[in-house]
Design a protein around this motif. Structure first.
Motif, PDB file in Angstrom:
ATOM      1  N   LEU A 229       0.816  -1.207   0.000  1.00  0.00           N
ATOM      2  CA  LEU A 229       0.000   0.000   0.000  1.00  0.00           C
ATOM      3  C   LEU A 229       0.853   1.262   0.000  1.00  0.00           C
ATOM      4  O   LEU A 229       0.499   2.270  -0.618  1.00  0.00           O
ATOM      5  CB  LEU A 229      -0.941  -0.009   1.206  1.00  0.00           C
ATOM      6  CG  LEU A 229      -2.056  -1.053   1.175  1.00  0.00           C
ATOM      7  CD1 LEU A 229      -2.745  -1.133   2.529  1.00  0.00           C
ATOM      8  CD2 LEU A 229      -3.063  -0.753   0.074  1.00  0.00           C
ATOM      9  N   SER A 230       1.998   1.197   0.691  1.00  0.00           N
ATOM     10  CA  SER A 230       2.861   2.378   0.797  1.00  0.00           C
ATOM     11  C   SER A 230       3.539   2.731  -0.524  1.00  0.00           C
ATOM     12  O   SER A 230       4.131   3.807  -0.639  1.00  0.00           O
ATOM     13  CB  SER A 230       3.904   2.180   1.893  1.00  0.00           C
ATOM     14  OG  SER A 230       4.970   1.349   1.453  1.00  0.00           O
ATOM     15  N   GLN A 231       3.451   1.851  -1.512  1.00  0.00           N
ATOM     16  CA  GLN A 231       3.980   2.172  -2.839  1.00  0.00           C
ATOM     17  C   GLN A 231       3.028   3.076  -3.622  1.00  0.00           C
ATOM     18  O   GLN A 231       3.429   3.724  -4.598  1.00  0.00           O
ATOM     19  CB  GLN A 231       4.236   0.898  -3.648  1.00  0.00           C
ATOM     20  CG  GLN A 231       5.040  -0.178  -2.948  1.00  0.00           C
ATOM     21  CD  GLN A 231       6.372   0.297  -2.418  1.00  0.00           C
ATOM     22  OE1 GLN A 231       7.169   0.889  -3.156  1.00  0.00           O
ATOM     23  NE2 GLN A 231       6.615   0.043  -1.137  1.00  0.00           N
ATOM     24  N   PHE A 232       1.767   3.102  -3.189  1.00  0.00           N
ATOM     25  CA  PHE A 232       0.741   3.818  -3.940  1.00  0.00           C
ATOM     26  C   PHE A 232       0.174   5.025  -3.203  1.00  0.00           C
ATOM     27  O   PHE A 232      -0.466   5.879  -3.818  1.00  0.00           O
ATOM     28  CB  PHE A 232      -0.411   2.864  -4.276  1.00  0.00           C
ATOM     29  CG  PHE A 232       0.021   1.651  -5.049  1.00  0.00           C
ATOM     30  CD1 PHE A 232       0.316   1.733  -6.401  1.00  0.00           C
ATOM     31  CD2 PHE A 232       0.168   0.432  -4.409  1.00  0.00           C
ATOM     32  CE1 PHE A 232       0.729   0.614  -7.106  1.00  0.00           C
ATOM     33  CE2 PHE A 232       0.573  -0.687  -5.112  1.00  0.00           C
ATOM     34  CZ  PHE A 232       0.864  -0.604  -6.468  1.00  0.00           C
ATOM     35  N   MET A 233       0.374   5.064  -1.887  1.00  0.00           N
ATOM     36  CA  MET A 233      -0.162   6.171  -1.083  1.00  0.00           C
ATOM     37  C   MET A 233       0.642   6.265   0.206  1.00  0.00           C
ATOM     38  O   MET A 233       1.233   5.274   0.641  1.00  0.00           O
ATOM     39  CB  MET A 233      -1.646   5.936  -0.757  1.00  0.00           C
ATOM     40  CG  MET A 233      -1.897   4.751   0.158  1.00  0.00           C
ATOM     41  SD  MET A 233      -3.639   4.290   0.293  1.00  0.00           S
ATOM     42  CE  MET A 233      -3.846   3.329  -1.223  1.00  0.00           C
ATOM     43  N   THR A 234       0.643   7.426   0.800  1.00  0.00           N
ATOM     44  CA  THR A 234       1.259   7.587   2.109  1.00  0.00           C
ATOM     45  C   THR A 234       0.261   7.162   3.174  1.00  0.00           C
ATOM     46  O   THR A 234      -0.879   7.641   3.211  1.00  0.00           O
ATOM     47  CB  THR A 234       1.690   9.042   2.337  1.00  0.00           C
ATOM     48  OG1 THR A 234       2.714   9.381   1.396  1.00  0.00           O
ATOM     49  CG2 THR A 234       2.235   9.244   3.743  1.00  0.00           C
ATOM     50  N   LEU A 235       0.691   6.244   4.005  1.00  0.00           N
ATOM     51  CA  LEU A 235      -0.114   5.813   5.145  1.00  0.00           C
ATOM     52  C   LEU A 235       0.197   6.734   6.309  1.00  0.00           C
ATOM     53  O   LEU A 235       1.367   6.913   6.672  1.00  0.00           O
ATOM     54  CB  LEU A 235       0.210   4.364   5.504  1.00  0.00           C
ATOM     55  CG  LEU A 235       0.043   3.349   4.370  1.00  0.00           C
ATOM     56  CD1 LEU A 235       0.535   1.970   4.808  1.00  0.00           C
ATOM     57  CD2 LEU A 235      -1.404   3.280   3.904  1.00  0.00           C
ATOM     58  N   LEU A 236      -0.831   7.311   6.900  1.00  0.00           N
ATOM     59  CA  LEU A 236      -0.647   8.252   7.998  1.00  0.00           C
ATOM     60  C   LEU A 236      -0.911   7.572   9.332  1.00  0.00           C
ATOM     61  O   LEU A 236      -1.664   6.602   9.413  1.00  0.00           O
ATOM     62  CB  LEU A 236      -1.580   9.447   7.827  1.00  0.00           C
ATOM     63  CG  LEU A 236      -1.332  10.324   6.596  1.00  0.00           C
ATOM     64  CD1 LEU A 236      -2.364  11.445   6.535  1.00  0.00           C
ATOM     65  CD2 LEU A 236       0.081  10.896   6.600  1.00  0.00           C
ATOM     66  N   PRO A 237      -0.300   8.066  10.401  1.00  0.00           N
ATOM     67  CA  PRO A 237      -0.538   7.497  11.728  1.00  0.00           C
ATOM     68  C   PRO A 237      -2.028   7.468  12.057  1.00  0.00           C
ATOM     69  O   PRO A 237      -2.732   8.459  11.867  1.00  0.00           O
ATOM     70  CB  PRO A 237       0.221   8.440  12.661  1.00  0.00           C
ATOM     71  CG  PRO A 237       1.275   9.060  11.795  1.00  0.00           C
ATOM     72  CD  PRO A 237       0.655   9.194  10.445  1.00  0.00           C
ATOM     73  N   GLY A 238      -2.486   6.326  12.527  1.00  0.00           N
ATOM     74  CA  GLY A 238      -3.903   6.147  12.838  1.00  0.00           C
ATOM     75  C   GLY A 238      -4.713   5.560  11.709  1.00  0.00           C
ATOM     76  O   GLY A 238      -5.864   5.146  11.924  1.00  0.00           O
ATOM     77  N   ASP A 239      -4.154   5.490  10.498  1.00  0.00           N
ATOM     78  CA  ASP A 239      -4.873   4.877   9.379  1.00  0.00           C
ATOM     79  C   ASP A 239      -5.176   3.414   9.686  1.00  0.00           C
ATOM     80  O   ASP A 239      -4.408   2.722  10.363  1.00  0.00           O
ATOM     81  CB  ASP A 239      -4.053   4.963   8.094  1.00  0.00           C
ATOM     82  CG  ASP A 239      -4.158   6.322   7.415  1.00  0.00           C
ATOM     83  OD1 ASP A 239      -4.922   7.183   7.891  1.00  0.00           O
ATOM     84  OD2 ASP A 239      -3.466   6.520   6.390  1.00  0.00           O
ATOM     85  N   VAL A 240      -6.296   2.942   9.156  1.00  0.00           N
ATOM     86  CA  VAL A 240      -6.751   1.572   9.388  1.00  0.00           C
ATOM     87  C   VAL A 240      -6.659   0.782   8.085  1.00  0.00           C
ATOM     88  O   VAL A 240      -7.131   1.244   7.039  1.00  0.00           O
ATOM     89  CB  VAL A 240      -8.203   1.563   9.910  1.00  0.00           C
ATOM     90  CG1 VAL A 240      -8.738   0.134  10.002  1.00  0.00           C
ATOM     91  CG2 VAL A 240      -8.285   2.260  11.265  1.00  0.00           C
ATOM     92  N   ILE A 241      -6.045  -0.395   8.152  1.00  0.00           N
ATOM     93  CA  ILE A 241      -6.030  -1.336   7.034  1.00  0.00           C
ATOM     94  C   ILE A 241      -6.810  -2.570   7.469  1.00  0.00           C
ATOM     95  O   ILE A 241      -6.434  -3.242   8.430  1.00  0.00           O
ATOM     96  CB  ILE A 241      -4.597  -1.751   6.645  1.00  0.00           C
ATOM     97  CG1 ILE A 241      -3.737  -0.532   6.298  1.00  0.00           C
ATOM     98  CG2 ILE A 241      -4.622  -2.737   5.480  1.00  0.00           C
ATOM     99  CD1 ILE A 241      -2.258  -0.855   6.151  1.00  0.00           C
ATOM    100  N   SER A 242      -7.906  -2.856   6.777  1.00  0.00           N
ATOM    101  CA  SER A 242      -8.706  -4.041   7.088  1.00  0.00           C
ATOM    102  C   SER A 242      -8.302  -5.142   6.112  1.00  0.00           C
ATOM    103  O   SER A 242      -8.378  -4.965   4.892  1.00  0.00           O
ATOM    104  CB  SER A 242     -10.199  -3.713   6.977  1.00  0.00           C
ATOM    105  OG  SER A 242     -10.966  -4.639   7.704  1.00  0.00           O
ATOM    106  N   THR A 243      -7.871  -6.288   6.654  1.00  0.00           N
ATOM    107  CA  THR A 243      -7.054  -7.218   5.873  1.00  0.00           C
ATOM    108  C   THR A 243      -7.817  -8.323   5.160  1.00  0.00           C
ATOM    109  O   THR A 243      -7.200  -9.200   4.545  1.00  0.00           O
ATOM    110  CB  THR A 243      -5.979  -7.849   6.773  1.00  0.00           C
ATOM    111  OG1 THR A 243      -6.612  -8.524   7.874  1.00  0.00           O
ATOM    112  CG2 THR A 243      -5.035  -6.793   7.319  1.00  0.00           C
TER     113      THR A 243
END
Length: 283
Positions: A229-243
């Motif tokens: 995901l970090s290749q396509f967008m910046t993940l910010l602190p507190g972001d949620v990834i549902s797997t």
């Protein structure tokens, strides 16, 4: 640590769950949002708690819980990430992660009611392991990915299948209705989860087991997902990834089964607690 947010919707306070009980840490002075995580909030809170735990009031049993993180900048979901779920929905095993968004306005507490959307006939359930990002992540290598994770939480990725699959366009339309993202009860810091790749996750509807899986069956593992995901967008602190969710959703049954008003949905993941939602009709 196990972090909670408790109180009325929109006025939640921060708290901590320990073996001794549940405690109000409002005196720490910060909510569990982006700024908290990006400024080493977990470490600062742990140090503060060591010095101040004796003066923190207990939270009354039965107090409403909100989502354990303040509204994140984004909720990113991974589709068809369990082979058995892909098979039950007649979908191919993805070659790369299927990525979609869920509106942050769908975020609610773990035991809040599920509102069946207006004109919905196909509201469905999905028990999922959620990852909470702990620091800004951009172009992260897989070997370093765990360093960017604050912890994990239980998530029910509610889905309106007609909106998702029969109305054209992207899945986000069927994922983003109000109350479609109950998160928690807790944000459990990653040090408390010894093997995130071997957690049982389950879900029942009116007491009947619908889903009973394990994160051992994830197609794309958590470090890979964070890196990807970090290749396509910046993940910010507190972001949620549902797997993703294992087999047992209503869409995959024959005949298909969907949620109706009055249904009670309960779910849980080893080490991350359980939650319970009661379905109500849209008013």
């Amino acid at each position: 640590m196990k972090l909670i947010r408790f109180g009325l919707p929109g006025a939640e306070k921060p708290g901590i769950v320990t073996e001794a009980g549940t405690f109000d840490v409002s005196a720490f002075g910060e909510d569990f949002g982006e700024k908290f995580f990006e400024t080493d909030g977990l470490q600062r809170l742990a140090a503060w708690w060591e010095k101040n735990n004796g003066s923190c009031p207990q939270v009354t049993e039965g107090t409403r819980l909100g989502a354990p993180v303040q509204r994140p900048s984004k909720i990113i979901c991974i589709g068809l990430n369990y082979a058995d779920h892909a098979k039950e929905t007649n979908a191919q095993i993805p070659q790369e992660p299927i990525v979609f968004f869920k509106s942050t306005s769908s975020l609610v507490g773990p035991n809040d009611d599920l509102t069946i959307p207006r004109n919905s006939e196909k509201t469905d359930w999905e028990v999922e392991l959620a990852v909470v990002i702990g620091k800004k992540a951009s172009y992260v290598e897989e070997k370093d990915a765990l360093d960017y994770i604050a912890g994990y939480a239980l998530h029910n990725d509610y889905s309106e299948r007609a909106f998702q699959l029969e109305r054209g366009g992207q899945w986000v339309k069927g994922k983003s209705c109000d109350t479609f993202a109950p998160l928690g009860p807790w944000l459990v810091t990653k040090d408390e989860i010894k093997d995130v790749d071997n957690l049982r996750l389950w879900l029942t509807v009116n007491g009947k087991t619908m889903q009973d899986g394990t994160t051992a069956n994830l197609i794309f593992k958590i470090p890979f997902l964070v890196s990807y995901l970090s290749q396509f967008m910046t993940l910010l602190p507190g972001d949620v990834i549902s797997t993703g969710t294992p087999a047992g959703v209503g869409l995959g049954m024959n005949p298909q089964v969907y949620i109706k008003a009055g249904d009670v949905i309960e779910l849980g993941i080893d080490g991350l607690g359980s939650s319970k939602q009661t379905a109500v009709a849209y008013k």
